[in-house]
Design a protein around this motif. Structure first.
Motif, PDB file in Angstrom:
ATOM      1  N   GLU A 325      -4.481  77.187 -55.662  1.00 51.03           N
ATOM      2  CA  GLU A 325      -4.433  76.498 -56.953  1.00 51.03           C
ATOM      3  C   GLU A 325      -4.741  77.478 -58.086  1.00 51.03           C
ATOM      4  O   GLU A 325      -5.671  78.273 -57.995  1.00 51.03           O
ATOM      5  CB  GLU A 325      -5.451  75.357 -56.981  1.00 51.03           C
ATOM      6  N   GLN A 326      -3.922  77.425 -59.148  1.00 47.27           N
ATOM      7  CA  GLN A 326      -4.137  78.275 -60.320  1.00 47.27           C
ATOM      8  C   GLN A 326      -4.984  77.505 -61.332  1.00 47.27           C
ATOM      9  O   GLN A 326      -4.468  76.881 -62.244  1.00 47.27           O
ATOM     10  CB  GLN A 326      -2.791  78.680 -60.928  1.00 47.27           C
ATOM     11  N   ILE A 327      -6.295  77.538 -61.153  1.00 45.88           N
ATOM     12  CA  ILE A 327      -7.189  76.810 -62.047  1.00 45.88           C
ATOM     13  C   ILE A 327      -8.301  77.735 -62.496  1.00 45.88           C
ATOM     14  O   ILE A 327      -8.513  78.804 -61.920  1.00 45.88           O
ATOM     15  CB  ILE A 327      -7.793  75.561 -61.367  1.00 45.88           C
ATOM     16  N   GLY A 328      -9.009  77.320 -63.520  1.00 47.25           N
ATOM     17  CA  GLY A 328     -10.088  78.135 -64.059  1.00 47.25           C
ATOM     18  C   GLY A 328     -11.279  77.284 -64.443  1.00 47.25           C
ATOM     19  O   GLY A 328     -11.355  76.084 -64.149  1.00 47.25           O
ATOM     20  N   TRP A 329     -12.224  77.900 -65.152  1.00 43.78           N
ATOM     21  CA  TRP A 329     -13.454  77.237 -65.560  1.00 43.78           C
ATOM     22  C   TRP A 329     -13.120  76.098 -66.518  1.00 43.78           C
ATOM     23  O   TRP A 329     -12.335  76.250 -67.442  1.00 43.78           O
ATOM     24  CB  TRP A 329     -14.370  78.243 -66.228  1.00 43.78           C
ATOM     25  N   GLY A 330     -13.719  74.940 -66.276  1.00 44.16           N
ATOM     26  CA  GLY A 330     -13.407  73.763 -67.083  1.00 44.16           C
ATOM     27  C   GLY A 330     -12.286  72.929 -66.491  1.00 44.16           C
ATOM     28  O   GLY A 330     -11.800  71.991 -67.119  1.00 44.16           O
ATOM     29  N   PHE A 331     -11.890  73.237 -65.231  1.00 44.26           N
ATOM     30  CA  PHE A 331     -10.760  72.544 -64.619  1.00 44.26           C
ATOM     31  C   PHE A 331     -10.979  71.041 -64.508  1.00 44.26           C
ATOM     32  O   PHE A 331     -10.025  70.267 -64.505  1.00 44.26           O
ATOM     33  CB  PHE A 331     -10.472  73.123 -63.227  1.00 44.26           C
ATOM     34  N   GLN A 332     -12.266  70.610 -64.427  1.00 42.20           N
ATOM     35  CA  GLN A 332     -12.531  69.188 -64.243  1.00 42.20           C
ATOM     36  C   GLN A 332     -12.040  68.366 -65.432  1.00 42.20           C
ATOM     37  O   GLN A 332     -11.577  67.226 -65.266  1.00 42.20           O
ATOM     38  CB  GLN A 332     -14.021  68.935 -63.969  1.00 42.20           C
ATOM     39  N   LEU A 333     -12.112  68.909 -66.639  1.00 38.25           N
ATOM     40  CA  LEU A 333     -11.650  68.159 -67.809  1.00 38.25           C
ATOM     41  C   LEU A 333     -10.150  68.293 -68.036  1.00 38.25           C
ATOM     42  O   LEU A 333      -9.622  67.768 -69.009  1.00 38.25           O
ATOM     43  CB  LEU A 333     -12.411  68.600 -69.063  1.00 38.25           C
ATOM     44  N   GLN A 334      -9.459  69.001 -67.136  1.00 38.76           N
ATOM     45  CA  GLN A 334      -7.996  68.999 -67.169  1.00 38.76           C
ATOM     46  C   GLN A 334      -7.439  67.787 -66.423  1.00 38.76           C
ATOM     47  O   GLN A 334      -6.233  67.561 -66.431  1.00 38.76           O
ATOM     48  CB  GLN A 334      -7.451  70.292 -66.556  1.00 38.76           C
ATOM     49  N   SER A 335      -8.330  67.021 -65.797  1.00 38.96           N
ATOM     50  CA  SER A 335      -7.931  65.814 -65.078  1.00 38.96           C
ATOM     51  C   SER A 335      -8.172  64.587 -65.952  1.00 38.96           C
ATOM     52  O   SER A 335      -9.325  64.304 -66.304  1.00 38.96           O
ATOM     53  CB  SER A 335      -8.712  65.683 -63.772  1.00 38.96           C
ATOM     54  N   PRO A 336      -7.141  63.829 -66.320  1.00 40.39           N
ATOM     55  CA  PRO A 336      -7.353  62.623 -67.117  1.00 40.39           C
ATOM     56  C   PRO A 336      -8.276  61.613 -66.448  1.00 40.39           C
ATOM     57  O   PRO A 336      -8.996  60.888 -67.146  1.00 40.39           O
ATOM     58  CB  PRO A 336      -5.931  62.063 -67.284  1.00 40.39           C
ATOM     59  N   VAL A 337      -8.281  61.560 -65.126  1.00 36.79           N
ATOM     60  CA  VAL A 337      -9.158  60.623 -64.421  1.00 36.79           C
ATOM     61  C   VAL A 337     -10.620  60.993 -64.666  1.00 36.79           C
ATOM     62  O   VAL A 337     -11.460  60.128 -64.949  1.00 36.79           O
ATOM     63  CB  VAL A 337      -8.839  60.617 -62.915  1.00 36.79           C
ATOM     64  N   VAL A 338     -10.949  62.284 -64.566  1.00 37.31           N
ATOM     65  CA  VAL A 338     -12.323  62.721 -64.806  1.00 37.31           C
ATOM     66  C   VAL A 338     -12.725  62.440 -66.250  1.00 37.31           C
ATOM     67  O   VAL A 338     -13.842  61.975 -66.523  1.00 37.31           O
ATOM     68  CB  VAL A 338     -12.470  64.226 -64.480  1.00 37.31           C
ATOM     69  N   VAL A 339     -11.818  62.698 -67.184  1.00 39.17           N
ATOM     70  CA  VAL A 339     -12.116  62.441 -68.600  1.00 39.17           C
ATOM     71  C   VAL A 339     -12.387  60.954 -68.823  1.00 39.17           C
ATOM     72  O   VAL A 339     -13.320  60.572 -69.531  1.00 39.17           O
ATOM     73  CB  VAL A 339     -10.958  62.932 -69.494  1.00 39.17           C
ATOM     74  N   ALA A 340     -11.561  60.097 -68.201  1.00 37.26           N
ATOM     75  CA  ALA A 340     -11.754  58.653 -68.345  1.00 37.26           C
ATOM     76  C   ALA A 340     -13.099  58.214 -67.773  1.00 37.26           C
ATOM     77  O   ALA A 340     -13.830  57.418 -68.381  1.00 37.26           O
ATOM     78  CB  ALA A 340     -10.612  57.909 -67.662  1.00 37.26           C
ATOM     79  N   LEU A 341     -13.466  58.727 -66.601  1.00 35.48           N
ATOM     80  CA  LEU A 341     -14.738  58.371 -65.982  1.00 35.48           C
ATOM     81  C   LEU A 341     -15.920  58.837 -66.838  1.00 35.48           C
ATOM     82  O   LEU A 341     -16.923  58.121 -66.982  1.00 35.48           O
ATOM     83  CB  LEU A 341     -14.828  58.973 -64.575  1.00 35.48           C
ATOM     84  N   LEU A 342     -15.805  60.031 -67.413  1.00 37.65           N
ATOM     85  CA  LEU A 342     -16.876  60.523 -68.280  1.00 37.65           C
ATOM     86  C   LEU A 342     -17.009  59.670 -69.537  1.00 37.65           C
ATOM     87  O   LEU A 342     -18.123  59.417 -70.011  1.00 37.65           O
ATOM     88  CB  LEU A 342     -16.616  61.983 -68.663  1.00 37.65           C
ATOM     89  N   ALA A 343     -15.874  59.223 -70.092  1.00 36.83           N
ATOM     90  CA  ALA A 343     -15.931  58.364 -71.282  1.00 36.83           C
ATOM     91  C   ALA A 343     -16.685  57.069 -70.961  1.00 36.83           C
ATOM     92  O   ALA A 343     -17.530  56.604 -71.750  1.00 36.83           O
ATOM     93  CB  ALA A 343     -14.517  58.067 -71.778  1.00 36.83           C
TER      94      ALA A 343
END
Length: 659
Positions: A325-343
């Motif tokens: 996977e080509q991902i980096g630091w902060g990858f969790q907030l690249q997921s709309p599901v994670v952003v929704a759960l955090l909101a």
């Protein structure tokens, strides 16, 4: 001609599928490898389809060296099969899936013709797929490069000179017809120059000279042709080469530890952490009149929460990168599901602080030793979840170092980052004099707690704004529906002791909220962000970042590159105070600056790779290129308009060296 092929007769739910795109070229024409060489463009393939979770990187067969006058291109003649592995979600209830691949490639002879094609292949969803034996053999016997792990050693002799040693018992250089190092990235070395080669005992020792010493990695292929039974056979080994400035010696390791510690401490001053600081302040106020033992326990539990969270995120990041996977630091907030759960989480925190419901007296406020420890631990976890997408000064280089090291070394660097972030609170808990300055607990704390709730609501609004950028208005509606059901469930639990119908309503609310969130996961991939030029608030016209556009822009004049993301508060603050301003707009217009914006709000492997070239795994990153220069000036992560002005008015490194 181009077509999709797969050895499988169908898709098995929850399992991976090997697919390939076969390109057949006219005689005398060629297309390009991942590094096209001195000209050209690599093949690009983008897959989509119902239930498709991810696609692996392209498995590139060994390329040909294609001399063209004074240039050398790298690519394929006649035909090539580019394979990938597609991963699918649970496909229960789905009968068939139409796979779509959007492809782009250059086909060149005396002239180059760009081609784009959208191809589809419909496959049934089956319990067990039959395999076409001929295609299976083709996929299994692709001429892929072999890994040289265990038989190769690399050593930097200087900033640009690399020594590669390969253990080849009985090697005979006279049988080799052409021996070259082909880097995975463009512009690293002169492809027309072969490395020096000598035989020492059972080793072949190669000397490779690089032109660009600024890259984070120099991985590539050791490509050679060998005469075997009168035939010339092409082969290649994959060689992993870290930067000359990136070794695992004690000094570099200690430097990375120190930079991570400093970066973690400075992270407390970044805007990302402000919403969480109020929660921790409440905890310290509650303990201001308590025993020193209780104060220190809070400090250590908070520290444990921060360090454990950093290590856990780092571990997930390392595992995902290891599987391609080509991902980096902060990858969790690249997921709309994670952003929704955090909101939704911040909405619940705000309601708790506002008194809508009660769990203790609010997170991190001590009501008994057990709740105080849990509150301190949870506030440490929450601080990392919100702060992790941002990077502070010193952090970028430390994280870039950590992710190319063995896991134990890398995780130690991340743990140091967590210790640095937690250290101010830990030291405060051991400083009775400083704690004595804080007001004593009293009735006023209820008002302070209610006021702190508005920071939670503000954070929720920010997260919802990010979600709209990622998943559109419908993603926002689904999140709002889920939040409504969660709050209703909390009210039922608080107001009643659910029994009978109330318990059914509670269960339905929780299930409904989960269903709404799950629909965001399905929705998000179908709603990509539009890649179009956008003007900033200050009127600066930006263009979407691509490697091709950057190459063209550097040849014309100065270029400013902004690696950013909507979820990075530091990025947004820098844009408001330094980039999207009247002064910077006038400066860009006066100097003819091209402004390229690399938007990393959603996962983008190309931007991740571009960040990695500068040893970075997160945003922000700001680059200034002067006309004709390949080496950019890297600006600080905390930016001012004056810094941009000085960088643009400073001569390029190449010009300075020539003076």
């Amino acid at each position: 001609k181009a077509r999709i092929i797969t050895p499988a007769s169908g898709i098995v739910s929850g399992e991976a599928l090997d697919v390939g795109v076969e390109l057949e070229l006219p005689e005398g024409w060629h297309t390009y490898w991942r590094n096209p060489g001195d000209s050209g463009e690599p093949v690009s393939l983008t897959w989509s389809g119902q239930g498709l979770k991810s696609s692996s990187k392209i498995r590139w067969p060994i390329p040909d060296r294609i001399p063209y006058g004074p240039l050398v291109n790298l690519g394929y003649k006649e035909s090539v099969l580019l394979t990938q592995r597609l991963a699918f979600e649970n496909l229960v209830g789905v009968d068939a899936i139409e796979l779509t691949v959007s492809g782009r490639w250059l086909v060149c002879e005396a002239v180059c013709i760009p081609e784009t094609k959208v191809m589809t292949l419909t496959l049934p969803v089956v319990e067990q797929a039959a395999v076409n034996p001929e295609l299976k053999v083709r996929f299994d016997q692709l001429p892929l490069p072999q890994r040289a792990a265990g038989i190769s050693e690399t050593r930097w002799l200087s900033q640009t000179d690399l020594e590669i040693r390969l253990n080849f018992p009985g090697i005979d250089l006279s049988r080799l017809d052409g021996l070259y190092f082909l880097p995975f990235e463009e512009g690293v070395l002169d492809l027309t120059v072969a490395p020096t080669a000598v035989v020492e005992a059972d080793q072949i020792v190669l000397g490779v000279g690089f032109e660009d010493a600024s890259r984070a990695r120099y991985d590539g292929l050791l490509w050679f042709q060998e005469w075997v039974n009168g035939e010339r056979v092409t082969a290649a080994f994959m060689i992993e080469v870290p930067s000359p400035n990136d070794n695992s010696g004690g000094l570099a390791f200690l430097q990375a530890i120190l930079m991570a510690l400093l970066g973690g401490m400075i992270l407390n001053l970044m805007p990302c952490v402000f919403p969480v600081l109020s929660i921790k302040v409440l905890g310290l106020m509650a303990e201001a009149g308590g025993s020193q033992q209780a104060q220190r326990q809070q400090g250590w539990w908070y520290t444990c929460g921060v360090i454990a969270s950093f290590v856990l995120i780092a571990l997930v990041l390392m595992v995902l990168r290891a599987v391609g996977e080509q991902i980096g630091w902060g990858f969790q907030l690249q997921s709309p599901v994670v952003v929704a759960l955090l909101a939704i989480l911040f909405l619940l925190l705000g309601l708790n602080l506002s008194g809508f419901y009660t769990i203790g007296s609010g997170i991190s406020v001590n009501v008994g030793p057990e709740k105080g420890r849990l509150g301190a631990l949870s506030s440490g976890v929450l601080a990392v979840v919100i702060a992790a997408p941002c990077t502070a000064p010193f952090m970028g280089a430390a994280l870039g170092y950590a992710l190319v090291q063995p896991p134990l070394i890398g995780l130690t660097v991340f743990a140091s980052l967590g210790l640095g972030m937690a250290l101010p609170m830990l030291l405060l808990s051991y400083s009775p004099g400083l704690l004595a300055v804080l007001p004593r607990p009293g009735a006023w704390m209820n008002r302070f707690k209610e006021g702190a709730a508005f920071l939670m609501y503000a954070t929720m609004i920010w997260l919802l704004w990010i979600l709209i950028q990622q998943a559109g208005e419908f993603g926002f509606v689904l999140t709002a529906l889920s939040a409504l059901l969660v709050v209703f469930a909390v009210w039922l639990w608080q107001a009643f002791k659910p029994t009978g119908l109330q318990r059914v309503l509670l269960l339905l609310s929780v299930l409904g909220a989960g269903w709404a969130i799950s629909q965001i996961a399905v929705l998000a991939p179908t709603m990509p962000r539009p890649e179009q030029a956008r003007a900033g608030d200050g009127g600066i016209q930006s263009e979407p970042y691509t490697e091709a556009l950057l190459r063209a822009a550097k040849a014309e004049g100065p270029v400013f590159v902004n690696f950013t993301a909507d979820w990075c508060i530091t990025c947004k603050v820098n844009e408001v105070v330094a980039i999207d301003t009247e002064g910077t707009t006038e400066l860009f217009e006066a100097l003819g600056v091209r402004y390229l914006k690399a938007d990393w709000t959603l996962e983008d492997p190309k931007i991740t790779a571009a960040l990695a070239r500068f040893g970075r795994v997160g945003v922000p990153l700001y680059l200034v290129y002067h006309r004709g220069s390949e080496t950019p000036l890297i600006l600080p992560q905390i930016l001012t308009g004056e810094m941009i002005r000085q960088a643009l008015q400073t001569r390029a490194p190449a010009e300075i060296n020539d003076a």
